[in-house]
Design a protein around this motif. Structure first.
Motif, mmCIF file in Angstrom:
data_model
loop_
_atom_site.group_PDB
_atom_site.id
_atom_site.type_symbol
_atom_site.label_atom_id
_atom_site.label_comp_id
_atom_site.label_asym_id
_atom_site.label_seq_id
_atom_site.Cartn_x
_atom_site.Cartn_y
_atom_site.Cartn_z
ATOM 1 N N GLU A 58 15.846 -28.240 -11.720
ATOM 2 C CA GLU A 58 14.712 -28.766 -12.492
ATOM 3 C C GLU A 58 14.347 -27.780 -13.590
ATOM 4 O O GLU A 58 14.198 -26.570 -13.341
ATOM 5 C CB GLU A 58 13.507 -28.993 -11.593
ATOM 6 C CG GLU A 58 12.284 -29.516 -12.340
ATOM 7 C CD GLU A 58 11.083 -29.697 -11.431
ATOM 8 O OE1 GLU A 58 9.951 -29.797 -11.959
ATOM 9 O OE2 GLU A 58 11.263 -29.744 -10.204
ATOM 10 N N VAL B 286 12.050 -25.759 -15.693
ATOM 11 C CA VAL B 286 10.668 -25.302 -15.502
ATOM 12 C C VAL B 286 10.092 -24.673 -16.773
ATOM 13 O O VAL B 286 8.877 -24.478 -16.875
ATOM 14 C CB VAL B 286 10.567 -24.312 -14.325
ATOM 15 C CG1 VAL B 286 10.927 -25.009 -13.020
ATOM 16 C CG2 VAL B 286 11.459 -23.103 -14.540
ATOM 17 N N LYS C 114 14.998 -24.193 -12.104
ATOM 18 C CA LYS C 114 14.800 -23.926 -10.674
ATOM 19 C C LYS C 114 15.917 -24.628 -9.911
ATOM 20 O O LYS C 114 16.034 -25.854 -9.943
ATOM 21 C CB LYS C 114 13.437 -24.442 -10.228
ATOM 22 C CG LYS C 114 12.992 -23.918 -8.875
ATOM 23 C CD LYS C 114 12.576 -22.458 -8.954
ATOM 24 C CE LYS C 114 11.945 -21.977 -7.653
ATOM 25 N NZ LYS C 114 11.543 -20.564 -7.715
ATOM 26 N N CYS D 148 14.348 -17.922 -10.999
ATOM 27 C CA CYS D 148 14.876 -19.038 -11.778
ATOM 28 C C CYS D 148 16.164 -18.643 -12.479
ATOM 29 O O CYS D 148 16.394 -17.469 -12.790
ATOM 30 C CB CYS D 148 13.865 -19.496 -12.827
ATOM 31 S SG CYS D 148 12.401 -20.294 -12.147
ATOM 32 N N THR E 27 10.346 -29.769 -19.573
ATOM 33 C CA THR E 27 9.850 -29.343 -18.268
ATOM 34 C C THR E 27 9.733 -30.533 -17.321
ATOM 35 O O THR E 27 9.172 -31.574 -17.683
ATOM 36 C CB THR E 27 8.481 -28.666 -18.429
ATOM 37 O OG1 THR E 27 8.612 -27.542 -19.308
ATOM 38 C CG2 THR E 27 7.964 -28.173 -17.079
#
Length: 248
Positions: A6, A8, A23, A60, A82
């Motif tokens: 994902e 971020v 992430k 991350c 995001t």
């Protein structure tokens, strides 16, 4: 094997150059390695390799990328925001790492890191770890771009130069004048002696390790010049002074 990641955070350096923080749970990796990013399922999977900019202990993943005109994947990555999802290879790969260099004392006192464009990423990952600072007395990052606006992470690198006496940053900006930067390509700076005169260090077989990453022409030309100086490619069966990775 793939895992879901994902986005971020993102940072746009220019209208084409950008960084993504992702992430995702992947296997432990070594600074200097790369992952693959993908959009789409297995049947129509489109994947490309991107070096990790983050240190291995970062929560991350971080990649630096350029959206290539007519590229199949990079423009789509640039469109991510995001919260958006993408696929990440479950393990990193690559041998552009400090643990592939010869062990001391054969490794030399100086580490020269030659990079063009987004290939600065793996070196930033290394510099964000403790290892290079423990292994070498001098760390020289030579960072080449066409235009000054393409110098990603410049503030971080400048701050590192101010805080770490071991480290120096040598910039190569070739398409416009840029204060404090060399106005020639990296191989030309090696050939003319400009790089050594600006750094105040000699690039020699006896006390240097050179890691080269980026544009294939820069890699090939720099390799040729270094071989002419007597440096040798670093191989597991025959340790040398030159480690390289072409970026496409």
């Amino acid at each position: 094997m793939w895992v879901t990641g994902e986005v971020v955070a993102r940072r746009d350096w220019t209208d084409k150059l950008f960084s993504l923080r992702i992430k995702a749970q992947i296997a432990p990796f070594i600074a200097g390695q790369f992952i693959k990013l993908s959009l789409g399922g297995d049947e129509k999977r489109l994947a490309r390799a991107y070096s990790l900019v983050n240190a291995p202990d970062d929560d991350c993943l971080e990649v630096l990328a350029v959206a290539v005109e007519d590229g199949q994947l990079s423009p789509k990555l640039q469109d991510l925001n995001t919260g958006d999802k993408l696929e990440v290879s479950a393990s990193a790969a690559g041998f552009m790492t400090l643990n592939e260099l010869p062990l001391a004392p054969r490794q030399g006192r100086k580490l020269w890191m030659l990079a063009t464009g987004t290939a600065v990423g793996p070196f930033i990952s290394m510099l964000r770890t403790a290892e290079p600072w423990q292994l070498f007395d001098h760390l020289v990052l030579v960072y080449g771009v066409r235009y000054a606006q393409d110098l990603a992470y410049l503030d971080e690198l400048r701050a590192l130069e101010r805080s770490q006496p071991q480290f120096q940053l040598q910039l190569s900006v070739t398409r416009e004048h840029c204060e404090h930067a060399m106005g020639v390509r990296i191989p030309d700076a090696i050939a003319s002696g400009l790089l050594e005169s600006r750094s105040g260090l000699l690039l020699t077989k006896e006390d240097s390790q050179v890691m080269i990453c980026g544009n294939p022409d820069m890699v090939a030309e720099s390799l040729r010049l270094l071989l002419e100086r007597g440096l040798e490619k670093n191989l597991r069966r025959a340790p040398g002074q030159i480690t390289l990775e072409k970026y496409w």
